[in-house]
Write a protein that holds these residues in place. Structure first.
Motif, mmCIF file in Angstrom:
data_model
loop_
_atom_site.group_PDB
_atom_site.id
_atom_site.type_symbol
_atom_site.label_atom_id
_atom_site.label_comp_id
_atom_site.label_asym_id
_atom_site.label_seq_id
_atom_site.Cartn_x
_atom_site.Cartn_y
_atom_site.Cartn_z
ATOM 1 N N UNK A 33 53.351 -34.580 19.001
ATOM 2 C CA UNK A 33 53.106 -33.302 18.321
ATOM 3 C C UNK A 33 53.059 -32.125 19.287
ATOM 4 N N UNK A 34 52.886 -32.394 20.574
ATOM 5 C CA UNK A 34 52.796 -31.322 21.570
ATOM 6 C C UNK A 34 54.165 -30.798 22.003
ATOM 7 N N UNK A 35 55.231 -31.524 21.687
ATOM 8 C CA UNK A 35 56.558 -31.172 22.177
ATOM 9 C C UNK A 35 57.349 -30.398 21.115
ATOM 10 N N UNK A 36 57.834 -29.236 21.498
ATOM 11 C CA UNK A 36 58.648 -28.411 20.620
ATOM 12 C C UNK A 36 59.966 -28.083 21.327
ATOM 13 N N UNK A 37 61.111 -28.229 20.646
ATOM 14 C CA UNK A 37 62.394 -27.859 21.260
ATOM 15 C C UNK A 37 62.398 -26.392 21.684
ATOM 16 N N UNK A 38 62.975 -26.132 22.837
ATOM 17 C CA UNK A 38 63.022 -24.770 23.391
ATOM 18 C C UNK A 38 64.325 -24.066 23.075
ATOM 19 N N UNK A 39 65.302 -24.781 22.551
ATOM 20 C CA UNK A 39 66.586 -24.173 22.228
ATOM 21 C C UNK A 39 67.012 -24.601 20.836
ATOM 22 N N UNK A 40 67.906 -23.803 20.249
ATOM 23 C CA UNK A 40 68.410 -24.101 18.923
ATOM 24 C C UNK A 40 69.919 -24.136 18.903
ATOM 25 N N UNK A 41 70.529 -24.086 17.728
ATOM 26 C CA UNK A 41 71.991 -24.154 17.623
ATOM 27 C C UNK A 41 72.668 -23.010 18.378
ATOM 28 N N UNK A 42 73.781 -23.330 19.010
ATOM 29 C CA UNK A 42 74.576 -22.309 19.685
ATOM 30 C C UNK A 42 73.975 -21.762 20.961
ATOM 31 N N UNK A 85 74.094 -36.582 15.980
ATOM 32 C CA UNK A 85 73.870 -35.537 14.994
ATOM 33 C C UNK A 85 72.609 -35.763 14.175
ATOM 34 N N UNK A 86 72.205 -37.026 14.025
ATOM 35 C CA UNK A 86 70.999 -37.344 13.253
ATOM 36 C C UNK A 86 69.734 -37.193 14.085
ATOM 37 N N UNK A 87 69.798 -37.505 15.375
ATOM 38 C CA UNK A 87 68.570 -37.544 16.185
ATOM 39 C C UNK A 87 68.582 -36.519 17.319
ATOM 40 N N UNK A 88 69.573 -35.650 17.361
ATOM 41 C CA UNK A 88 69.690 -34.690 18.462
ATOM 42 C C UNK A 88 68.902 -33.417 18.285
ATOM 43 N N UNK A 89 68.148 -33.296 17.213
ATOM 44 C CA UNK A 89 67.312 -32.118 17.031
ATOM 45 C C UNK A 89 68.098 -30.883 16.626
ATOM 46 N N UNK A 90 67.520 -29.702 16.801
ATOM 47 C CA UNK A 90 68.141 -28.471 16.296
ATOM 48 C C UNK A 90 69.461 -28.102 16.966
ATOM 49 N N UNK A 91 69.725 -28.618 18.160
ATOM 50 C CA UNK A 91 70.976 -28.293 18.853
ATOM 51 C C UNK A 91 71.985 -29.436 18.772
ATOM 52 N N UNK A 92 71.791 -30.357 17.825
ATOM 53 C CA UNK A 92 72.621 -31.558 17.763
ATOM 54 C C UNK A 92 74.096 -31.241 17.602
ATOM 55 N N UNK A 93 74.429 -30.188 16.851
ATOM 56 C CA UNK A 93 75.835 -29.870 16.609
ATOM 57 C C UNK A 93 76.560 -29.431 17.878
ATOM 58 N N UNK A 94 75.804 -29.037 18.892
ATOM 59 C CA UNK A 94 76.411 -28.586 20.149
ATOM 60 C C UNK A 94 76.523 -29.712 21.171
ATOM 61 N N UNK A 134 67.361 -44.169 22.518
ATOM 62 C CA UNK A 134 67.920 -43.764 23.803
ATOM 63 C C UNK A 134 68.582 -42.399 23.686
ATOM 64 N N UNK A 135 69.378 -42.214 22.637
ATOM 65 C CA UNK A 135 70.081 -40.939 22.450
ATOM 66 C C UNK A 135 69.091 -39.805 22.218
ATOM 67 N N UNK A 136 68.029 -40.061 21.457
ATOM 68 C CA UNK A 136 67.019 -39.026 21.216
ATOM 69 C C UNK A 136 66.300 -38.655 22.513
ATOM 70 N N UNK A 143 67.026 -30.386 24.913
ATOM 71 C CA UNK A 143 66.240 -29.503 24.050
ATOM 72 C C UNK A 143 65.072 -28.862 24.787
ATOM 73 N N UNK A 144 64.542 -29.561 25.774
ATOM 74 C CA UNK A 144 63.406 -29.046 26.546
ATOM 75 C C UNK A 144 63.842 -28.347 27.830
ATOM 76 N N UNK A 145 65.146 -28.209 28.014
ATOM 77 C CA UNK A 145 65.731 -27.509 29.164
ATOM 78 C C UNK A 145 65.271 -28.124 30.491
ATOM 79 N N UNK A 146 65.180 -29.433 30.510
ATOM 80 C CA UNK A 146 64.703 -30.124 31.700
ATOM 81 C C UNK A 146 65.644 -29.960 32.879
#
Length: 406
Positions: A33-42, A85-94, A134-136, A143-146
């Motif tokens: 619950x502490x982890x939030x994606x830092x980037x979105x689509x595009x 595309x199912x588990x890649x989060x908000x930027x999955x399409x990219x 693994x893919x997630x 997503x976390x810009x690691x």
């Protein structure tokens, strides 16, 4: 046949296989619950250093996409692209995904959003849920810009000019000669070792990854299962070789207690499970996608000459049921080992394999050869004839015909 990248070349310069997937565990568990994606689509970088990093890795992706290292099966590629595309989060399409024919357990997420999955990882997954984990995990790094966070941390601690020169040289080497030669890709080992994630970043990616698969409807416990399987494989490999588990390779490269990370993943999974909800494993879907590739991947694994690891992989897959392909693999593992005991086991495994409708042609060949060696010539000739019926144009067909005639 696609050539294989040797383990020696793969591990040179820090090693691709030790790059990104399983390195380290945080001091304290990070809750999903502490982890939030830092980037979105595009998403596109706006800061100068990250723009430069993206430009270099765009050239690297171009080289990888055209390389003969890839398994270019359209059906498998569509399947994997749909899964990310199912588990890649908000930027999955990219995100883009490639499969490299390298018989090691690993996957690597590059700074620009493309992932390379090693074929050895696909072999080891028992179902779609494990692969989704693994893919997630890899998607979470993006997503976390690691990548840029790690890069900047390394630059602060090292010679900036030296880093820039090294990055430019490696990317230029990967893209400057567009041959698809596997040796070119081995150069990526150095830069990947520089971008190896620290324990904090790996723990963050675990936490977000397990949440991503749970939200997609996959069993969240699958991530800890994969970790447990990898630990078991490395330990059995070491036991068979009468050595201690290698601490310079992948799983043991940065921490001495891998079971702690497995425990953290299990705790996070239990935190996310919703009472009464049915979670997907996707076993039948995954097996259907891998059916035509599994014999080749098993053969690649066995050729590594690591019988402990190979046996562990086959026996783990067989927990879901033995079949002709897995029994043939066990026959090959024992056939390549010295000693009458292993040869007897090989003969028994091949004899069991041919009782299954999915037994590959090689099972009939070796079954026939072992029958003839044991003095059962008539039965042996029948088995060899079955082999020729299944593989009439095999390179050894003339020799086998001579055996039957003799």
């Amino acid at each position: 046949m696609t050539p294989l990248l040797s383990r020696r070349a793969l591990l040179a310069g820090g090693g691709v296989a030790g790059a990104a997937l399983w390195t380290g565990v945080a001091q304290a568990r990070i809750r999903p619950s502490e982890m939030k994606p830092l980037i979105g689509p595009g998403y596109r970088p706006t800061e100068r250093d990250e723009i430069g990093l993206w430009q270099q890795y765009a050239r690297v992706e171009e080289e990888i996409a055209g390389s003969n290292i890839l398994i270019k099966d359209p059906g498998l590629n569509r399947y994997l692209q749909a899964l990310i595309g199912k588990v890649g989060g908000p930027a999955a399409r990219d995100m883009r995904i490639y499969v490299a024919r390298i018989p090691e357990f690993n996957a690597v997420m590059f700074p620009t959003g493309f992932t390379v999955i090693f074929s050895g990882l696909l072999l080891r997954m028992r179902d779609e849920a494990q692969l989704a984990g693994v893919i997630a995990h890899e998607s979470a790094h993006f997503l976390l810009r690691h990548q840029i966070r790690q890069w900047r941390d390394m630059r602060r601690k090292s010679d900036i000019l030296g880093f820039a020169t090294m990055l430019g040289g490696i990317a230029g080497g990967a893209a400057g000669v567009y041959t698809g030669d596997l040796a070119q890709l081995a150069q990526l080992g150095t830069i990947l070792s520089l971008l190896r994630y620290n324990r904090q970043l790996e723990a963050e990616s675990d936490a977000l990854g397990v949440r991503l698969i749970a939200e997609a409807g996959y069993s969240p416990i699958s991530m800890s299962e994969t970790w447990e399987q990898l630990i078991g494989e490395i330990e059995l490999s070491a036991k068979e070789r009468r050595k201690r588990p290698r601490r310079d390779y992948s799983i043991f490269s940065t921490h001495p207690v891998p079971k702690e990370r497995m425990a953290d993943l299990r705790a996070s999974a239990n935190e996310l499970v919703m009472a009464g909800r049915q979670y997907d494993r996707g076993r039948e879907r995954y097996l259907a996608q891998m059916a035509q590739h599994r014999p080749m991947l098993l053969d690649d694994q066995i050729k590594l000459n690591d019988p402990g690891a190979s046996r562990y992989v086959v026996e783990t897959l067989a927990k879901d049921g033995w079949n002709g392909v897995l029994l043939t693999a066990m026959g090959d593992i024992n056939r390549l080992r010295n000693g009458d005991g292993h040869q007897r086991l090989a003969a028994n495994y091949f004899a069991s394999a041919v009782a299954y409708p999915d037994a590959p042609a090689d099972a009939w060949r070796w079954h026939g050869i072992y029958l003839m060696k044991s003095g059962r010539a008539a039965e042996g000739r029948q088995a060899l004839q079955r082999y020729l019926t299944m593989a009439p144009n095999s390179p050894d067909a003339p020799f086998v015909r001579q055996m039957i005639a003799a």
